[in-house]
Design a protein around this motif. Structure first.
Motif, PDB file in Angstrom:
ATOM      1  N   UNK A 495       0.811  -1.221   0.000  1.00 14.84           N
ATOM      2  CA  UNK A 495       0.000   0.000   0.000  1.00 14.84           C
ATOM      3  C   UNK A 495       0.844   1.272   0.000  1.00 14.84           C
ATOM      4  N   UNK A 496       1.985   1.194  -0.656  1.00 14.47           N
ATOM      5  CA  UNK A 496       2.808   2.393  -0.810  1.00 14.47           C
ATOM      6  C   UNK A 496       2.429   3.017  -2.151  1.00 14.47           C
ATOM      7  N   UNK A 497       1.627   4.051  -2.093  1.00 15.86           N
ATOM      8  CA  UNK A 497       1.029   4.602  -3.324  1.00 15.86           C
ATOM      9  C   UNK A 497       1.960   5.619  -3.962  1.00 15.86           C
ATOM     10  N   UNK A 498       2.970   5.088  -4.636  1.00 12.10           N
ATOM     11  CA  UNK A 498       3.999   5.931  -5.220  1.00 12.10           C
ATOM     12  C   UNK A 498       3.518   6.511  -6.550  1.00 12.10           C
ATOM     13  N   UNK A 499       3.324   7.827  -6.571  1.00  7.49           N
ATOM     14  CA  UNK A 499       3.029   8.552  -7.821  1.00  7.49           C
ATOM     15  C   UNK A 499       1.814   8.023  -8.586  1.00  7.49           C
ATOM     16  N   UNK A 500       0.775   7.678  -7.879  1.00  2.00           N
ATOM     17  CA  UNK A 500      -0.414   7.221  -8.582  1.00  2.00           C
ATOM     18  C   UNK A 500      -1.634   8.107  -8.321  1.00  2.00           C
ATOM     19  N   UNK A 501      -1.524   9.013  -7.362  1.00  2.00           N
ATOM     20  CA  UNK A 501      -2.637   9.924  -7.094  1.00  2.00           C
ATOM     21  C   UNK A 501      -2.645  10.989  -8.181  1.00  2.00           C
ATOM     22  N   UNK A 502      -3.829  11.292  -8.692  1.00  2.00           N
ATOM     23  CA  UNK A 502      -3.920  12.265  -9.785  1.00  2.00           C
ATOM     24  C   UNK A 502      -4.850  13.405  -9.427  1.00  2.00           C
ATOM     25  N   UNK A 503      -4.375  14.604  -9.551  1.00  2.00           N
ATOM     26  CA  UNK A 503      -5.268  15.752  -9.438  1.00  2.00           C
ATOM     27  C   UNK A 503      -5.793  16.031 -10.840  1.00  2.00           C
ATOM     28  N   UNK A 504      -7.092  16.046 -10.963  1.00  2.00           N
ATOM     29  CA  UNK A 504      -7.680  16.175 -12.292  1.00  2.00           C
ATOM     30  C   UNK A 504      -8.124  17.600 -12.605  1.00  2.00           C
ATOM     31  N   UNK A 505      -8.110  17.942 -13.876  1.00  2.00           N
ATOM     32  CA  UNK A 505      -8.667  19.237 -14.270  1.00  2.00           C
ATOM     33  C   UNK A 505     -10.191  19.178 -14.220  1.00  2.00           C
ATOM     34  N   UNK A 506     -10.810  20.313 -14.406  1.00  2.00           N
ATOM     35  CA  UNK A 506     -12.278  20.369 -14.482  1.00  2.00           C
ATOM     36  C   UNK A 506     -12.674  19.969 -15.904  1.00  2.00           C
ATOM     37  N   UNK A 507     -13.131  18.719 -16.023  1.00  2.00           N
ATOM     38  CA  UNK A 507     -13.415  18.210 -17.369  1.00  2.00           C
ATOM     39  C   UNK A 507     -14.586  18.922 -18.040  1.00  2.00           C
ATOM     40  N   UNK A 508     -15.466  19.502 -17.230  1.00  2.00           N
ATOM     41  CA  UNK A 508     -16.595  20.213 -17.844  1.00  2.00           C
ATOM     42  C   UNK A 508     -16.075  21.423 -18.618  1.00  2.00           C
ATOM     43  N   UNK A 509     -15.043  22.054 -18.060  1.00  2.00           N
ATOM     44  CA  UNK A 509     -14.482  23.213 -18.757  1.00  2.00           C
ATOM     45  C   UNK A 509     -13.707  22.784 -20.005  1.00  2.00           C
ATOM     46  N   UNK A 510     -13.039  21.629 -19.896  1.00  2.00           N
ATOM     47  CA  UNK A 510     -12.321  21.130 -21.077  1.00  2.00           C
ATOM     48  C   UNK A 510     -13.321  20.816 -22.181  1.00  2.00           C
ATOM     49  N   UNK A 511     -14.393  20.105 -21.815  1.00  2.00           N
ATOM     50  CA  UNK A 511     -15.410  19.744 -22.809  1.00  2.00           C
ATOM     51  C   UNK A 511     -15.988  21.010 -23.429  1.00  2.00           C
ATOM     52  N   UNK A 512     -16.253  21.974 -22.585  1.00  4.24           N
ATOM     53  CA  UNK A 512     -16.853  23.210 -23.071  1.00  4.24           C
ATOM     54  C   UNK A 512     -15.896  23.955 -24.014  1.00  4.24           C
ATOM     55  N   UNK A 513     -14.594  23.929 -23.684  1.00  3.33           N
ATOM     56  CA  UNK A 513     -13.622  24.588 -24.552  1.00  3.33           C
ATOM     57  C   UNK A 513     -13.591  23.952 -25.946  1.00  3.33           C
ATOM     58  N   UNK A 514     -13.805  22.646 -26.000  1.00  2.00           N
ATOM     59  CA  UNK A 514     -13.809  21.949 -27.288  1.00  2.00           C
ATOM     60  C   UNK A 514     -15.211  21.876 -27.895  1.00  2.00           C
ATOM     61  N   UNK A 515     -16.178  22.442 -27.244  1.00  2.00           N
ATOM     62  CA  UNK A 515     -17.535  22.432 -27.781  1.00  2.00           C
ATOM     63  C   UNK A 515     -18.151  21.043 -27.826  1.00  2.00           C
TER      64      UNK A 515
END
Lengths: 578, 103
Positions: A495-515
């Motif tokens: 359970x040594x979680x080496x470099x696997x945690x991800x902070x995600x962007x706001x996908x709604x804004x990404x989707x909106x930017x690409x229409x």
């Protein structure tokens, strides 16, 4: 002859290439322009009606899209990129296509011949780089060789065991002039894609099947590549042989086919893995005994006699020693065997799969796809998608938990409905491959299962979707982790979680930017309705599902274990006695 | 499977194409095998080149190498022999092969 040809009958090398592609039936190219392929892109301007060019956002997107196209449609995908970085950016996809036997033809620009070997701008040794990961690679140095090379490329890529071909297209050849008289290739004296089938081997295979009391058949992508789905059905039906699929063989047999016992391998179903260790004859067709299928090779089906049917002789005895190799195309070999086998009563071992299936349903499947409370599970999303799409969606997965749960809980009514990076396990494959699949099969509902890690590797391809209005349905399974690696860290790395945690962007804004239309679901009650909304039309859509962060994929055969040593959850192992 | 190491001779007949030596040598490199000797020359058949490798390995590995090499599009035939018992039948086999696949 050359002196009889007038100037009007002469074409530039670039034009000859395009005319050759058209002669091969190509109507779609995935690519990205750049310096050394510009003469060809310039000519492409005149051929826009005949050749649709999909401008990707990164060359890696082009090759994966071509792979998705090829696998959805069953014909070679075509890629054009520039020299140097353009060529090196397709390397991952070429390696992926090689190990997953996908027909693609890559045309990469190259510096002029007088600059070869001088470290010219954007020069790289493309042949040297791609030789180990292609079925064939060739540098076109002279305009006279273009038609010969293209004809060979398509013949080699699409026949026998398919694979990628790279043509390194020098600027010198692109700019030269020659006549056009294209001839398709159907013979190379050093290459025999469809080996003659030895009748003796066929008779021996039939005899072994007739002698078997508990035969079991495992098939791979070879069935789909060969178009042998019906032939496979006929064989197992006549012989009453239970069968199972590898990851890449999925969808070759329709959901509910009575003799079909599910998927083998690390995260496969319990029954076919246990049956592998209980059968007295294992018949392997169009598969290559990947280590994710065999677990510990020393014990794999150790009790059984084995027949291996494959079109590639170098697969025989590569991983698992077999009693009989039958060399040939499955579509031709299987009916020959079917004809010789007898319909006869087999020892009743239906109980094995009944017990295994009951345990799997109760201990693994129900908790995964019908949880009573808590966060949404990944498997639940996949199951809902299968249900709402009426098992008709073409599923393209990325790599990781999304892939394993996609493979486990998708259900298929028709062949070529599962496209996934099996051998190379390429994260970032899913999104561009789904674009290619949808371009190739606009008549089908194409759904991309992808995690938050995988989508970010290729997120720029949303631009391709925007520009081409490709109606891909993106099901983003967001758990804020690199889920599969996290799972292994939990199980095998204390359970040594080496470099696997991800902070995600706001996908709604990404989707909106690409229409691109977007919806987020984090409540179980809304899931079905959201999937229905996504599938209600043919426009691109991103459905972000917030799934259980510490989700696991079970059952699991830990690496190196025997295929009947199966984990049901973190603490429990499968036990017949239950 | 047999696990004893022997000195094997691997001989490969191919079309005369640029880059083939690298492609064939790769089959050895991928299996971490040293090439003890290497000779490349035109064979007695017109337009056909012969590569002769010597390598120390097991029977399983050499069989897999030979099948792997023969899979290369421009390779006509590949053979292996234990030590120096080679060259015995190559000529006849290749002559009949070329005869059979004439166009």
């Amino acid at each position: 002859m050359a002196d009889q040809i007038t100037d009007e009958q002469m074409f530039s090398g670039s034009e000859i290439l395009l005319k050759s592609l058209i002669a091969e039936g190509v109507d779609t190219i995935f690519g990205y322009p750049g310096g050394q392929i510009m003469p060809t892109y310039d000519k492409l301007y005149d051929y826009q009606k005949e050749l649709r060019h999909i401008l990707v956002r990164h060359e890696q997107g082009a090759i994966h899209a071509a792979q998705g196209y090829a696998r959805a449609k069953g014909i070679p995908g075509v890629v054009t990129v520039t020299s140097g970085p353009g060529a090196t950016n397709v390397i991952t996809g070429v390696a992926d296509a090689m190990i997953d036997s996908t027909p693609v033809v890559v045309i990469a620009g190259q510096v002029a011949t007088h600059l070869l070997g001088t470290d010219a701008f954007q020069e790289t040794d493309v042949i040297g780089l791609t030789t180990p990961i292609t079925k064939w690679s060739y540098q076109i140095r002279r305009v006279e060789d273009i038609q010969w090379a293209v004809a060979r490329a398509f013949y080699i890529a699409s026949t026998g065991r398919p694979g990628p071909v790279v043509l390194d297209f020098t600027a010198t050849a692109q700019k030269g002039k020659a006549a056009f008289n294209y001839e398709k290739c159907n013979f190379i004296r050093s290459y025999h894609p469809y080996p003659e089938i030895e009748e003796k081997a066929v008779r021996k295979a039939a005899k072994m099947i007739n002698e078997a009391k508990k035969p079991f058949l495992v098939f791979g992508q070879g069935i789909i590549l060969s178009g042998a789905e019906k032939e496979l059905q006929a064989l197992v039906e006549k012989g009453e042989i239970p069968c199972a699929s590898t990851l890449l063989g999925l969808s070759a047999l329709p959901d509910g086919f009575p003799l079909y016992k599910g998927m083998v391998g690390m995260h496969g179903n319990i029954a076919p893995n246990v049956m592998t260790q209980e059968c007295d004859l294992l018949i392997a067709v169009g598969m290559r005994f990947d280590d994710r299928v065999t677990g510990n090779t020393a014990t794999y089906a150790i009790q059984a006699r084995k027949i291996h049917i494959d079109i590639d002789e170098s697969e025989f005895n590569k991983v698992i020693p077999v009693d009989l190799g039958v060399l040939g195309d499955a579509k031709a070999v299987l009916p020959m065997i079917t004809e010789l086998i007898e319909k006869k009563p087999r020892e009743d071992w239906g109980l094995t799969s009944t017990i295994c299936d009951a345990v799997e349903k109760h201990r693994v499947i129900d908790p995964e796809i019908h949880p009573e409370s808590g966060e949404i599970h990944m498997g639940e999303v996949v199951d809902t998608l299968a249900e709402v799409s009426g098992k008709n969606a073409l599923i393209v997965t990325d790599v990781g938990q999304n892939q394993m749960l996609g493979a486990r809980y998708s259900r298929f009514n028709q062949t070529r409905s599962m496209i996934t990076s099996g051998g190379l396990g390429t994260m970032g494959f899913g999104l561009p491959a789904a674009i290619g699949a949808k371009v190739g099969r606009p008549d089908r509902q194409v759904c991309c299962l992808v995690g938050d890690g995988g989508i970010q590797m290729v997120i720029q391809e949303l631009g391709t979707i925007m520009q081409e209005r490709t109606g891909v349905k993106i099901v983003l399974l967001n758990n804020n982790w690199l889920g599969n690696v996290r799972m292994w860290q939990e199980l095998f790395y204390d359970q040594r979680y080496s470099s696997t945690r991800m902070i995600n962007p706001d996908y709604s804004q990404i989707a909106s930017a690409y229409g691109i239309r977007y919806r987020m679901v984090d409540k179980r009650e809304e899931l079905r309705e959201a999937v229905e909304e996504m599938l209600s039309d043919d426009m691109p859509y991103i459905l972000e599902t917030h799934v259980l962060e510490e989700g696991m994929v079970f059952p699991m055969i830990p690496p190196g274990k025997n295929v009947n040593e199966i984990m049901l959850n973190n603490d429990d192992w499968f036990d017949y006695g239950e | 499977m047999e696990n004893n190491e022997h000195l094997f001779v691997v001989s490969v007949y191919s079309e005369n194409q640029v880059g083939l030596l690298g492609a064939i040598a790769n089959a050895f490199t991928r299996r971490s095998l040293n090439i003890e000797t290497l000779n490349v020359e035109p064979s007695e058949f017109e337009g056909v080149h012969r590569f002769t490798f010597k390598t120390r390995t097991t029977l399983d590995k050499v069989e897999s190498i030979v099948k792997h090499i023969e899979k290369k599009v421009d390779v006509l035939k590949a053979f292996y022999y234990v030590d120096n018992e080679y060259l015995v039948k190559e000529h006849d086999i290749l002559a009949s092969y070329i005869d059979k696949h004439k166009r």
